[in-house]
Structure formats: C-alpha cells, structure tokens
Design an enzyme around this catalytic site. Sequence first.
Site, short mmCIF file in Angstrom:
data_model
loop_
_atom_site.label_atom_id
_atom_site.label_comp_id
_atom_site.label_asym_id
_atom_site.label_seq_id
_atom_site.Cartn_x
_atom_site.Cartn_y
_atom_site.Cartn_z
N LEU A 83 6.86 58.31 14.90
CA LEU A 83 5.97 58.59 13.83
C LEU A 83 5.99 59.96 13.45
CD1 LEU A 83 2.93 56.02 14.25
CD2 LEU A 83 4.98 56.06 12.75
N HIS A 102 13.69 51.77 8.92
CA HIS A 102 12.36 51.70 8.19
C HIS A 102 12.09 50.25 7.58
CE1 HIS A 102 9.38 53.54 5.46
NE2 HIS A 102 9.99 52.60 4.60
N ASP A 143 12.46 59.83 5.45
CA ASP A 143 13.06 58.60 5.03
C ASP A 143 13.80 58.76 3.77
OD1 ASP A 143 11.43 57.18 6.54
OD2 ASP A 143 9.82 56.94 5.11
#
Length: 226
Positions: A83, A102, A143
């Site tokens: 994280l 993801h 991401d």
Amino acid sequence: MTPIPVAVLVSGGGTNLQALLDALHDSPVARIARVIASGAAAGALERARRAGVHTAVLAHPDDPGEVVTATGDAQLVVLAGYLKRIPAAAVAQLRWRVINIHPALLPAFGGPGMYGRRVHSAVLASGVALSGATVHYVDEEYDRGPIIAQWPVPVRSDDTPDTLAARVLEVEHRLLPQVVVELARLGVPEGPVRLSAKGSAFVTGDNLAVDLDTAADGRTGGRADR
Ligand code: GRF
C-alpha cells in the site's frame, strides 16, 4: 536453468503472496527469495516465515535506498497488496522490474486511495458489467504504468463489494503467478512486455483457467507499444 530470485512487497494478509509461494514452490524458472513488508503487522510475513523465505520490514518505505537495498539480488519485484508508494528514485533504478497487481481493469478504478473494498464499491456504483484483475509495471504514478496482462471478471447484478472482491481475488491468484513465470522466462526486458490472453479472455462458467499466449520460442506474442 537457475530460478530467478523474486522479491515480493506486502502490506496485508498476503493471499497473493501465498499463491506465488504455492505456484513457484518447485519452479525451475522463478523463486520467491524475499518478502518485504511496509510494517511489522502484515499477516503476509507469517506466510513467508512458514515457507522459510527471508523477510524484512521497511523502517522507512519512502527511503529509495532502503527499498532498493531490501530487494537484494531480486531480478523481479512484485507488489502484492503493497500500500505504500515506491519512491521515484527506486522506480528509476528498478525500471521494468517492478510489477503490481490491481483488483480492477486499469486504467479505470485505480489511482491514489483506490484499494481494497473501495475499488469494488466504485466498480459496482459505476454500473459496468465487467471488472477483473490487472498486472502492470510500476512507474512514478499510482496504478498508471504500462499494463502487462489483464483478466476479466463479469460483474453480476446481485454482486456486493465482497462477492465481487472474492471472485476477482481468485483470478488474481491464477494470473499473478503466471505473469511472474512468463516474465522470468523472458528475462529482464529493455522495455515493457505485454502478455495477451489466448483467444477470448472471457471466463466461462466456473472455468478460471488463465491462458496466456506465448510464442514457441518463449517470447511474448506481442510487445507493448512504447
Ligand atoms: C489484492 O486485491 C491486490 O490486487 C491488491 O491488494 C490485494 C491484496 O490482497 N493490490 P492479499 O494481501 O494478496 O490477500
């Protein structure tokens, strides 16, 4: 062939780490050499210890030197429920060697704050009929690095964030080890690699097989556009 050493970075329970440990247990291609956690409370650490894998806990996850040092001789670094942001200087040093999984079809439903249940709640709120899992390279933005492989998971009309999360997670556990094996076979690339599904990527019924297309010589069917 000597299996290439892989480092796995974790923050949570580590079911993806477990999938990697199980799948690569006897692999001639890749082995989990070290597990690095962003904090001592990560349940994934216990999974690593049980498997006899070297563990480390980062004191300062935002220190690029510490992150790079922790990865040791790993040729591939896998973020599996990690994280924290990988500091830019570490990304630059490990370019095309750090990948992340993801739980949605990026570039949708990603970015800062999009993790865990929030991802699946956002997917359901949007009304899309398809979610899935994405494995992509880590770059300087959350991401957003080039996509390596994706696998779709249909969204059911009666899904809750938890039921959808559970089905996506099952796919993650199949997709991630397979991508790691393919990347290990290809060696350290000069640029991003794209792995495509064979034929249609749709999952039919309970068949969760993830079938990536690889050419006979072991190279991928297609390289991602640069
Ligand atoms: C997974 O859904 C993964 O896609 C995301 O974080 C979750 C980690 O789960 N990045 P686990 O710790 O592997 O069980």
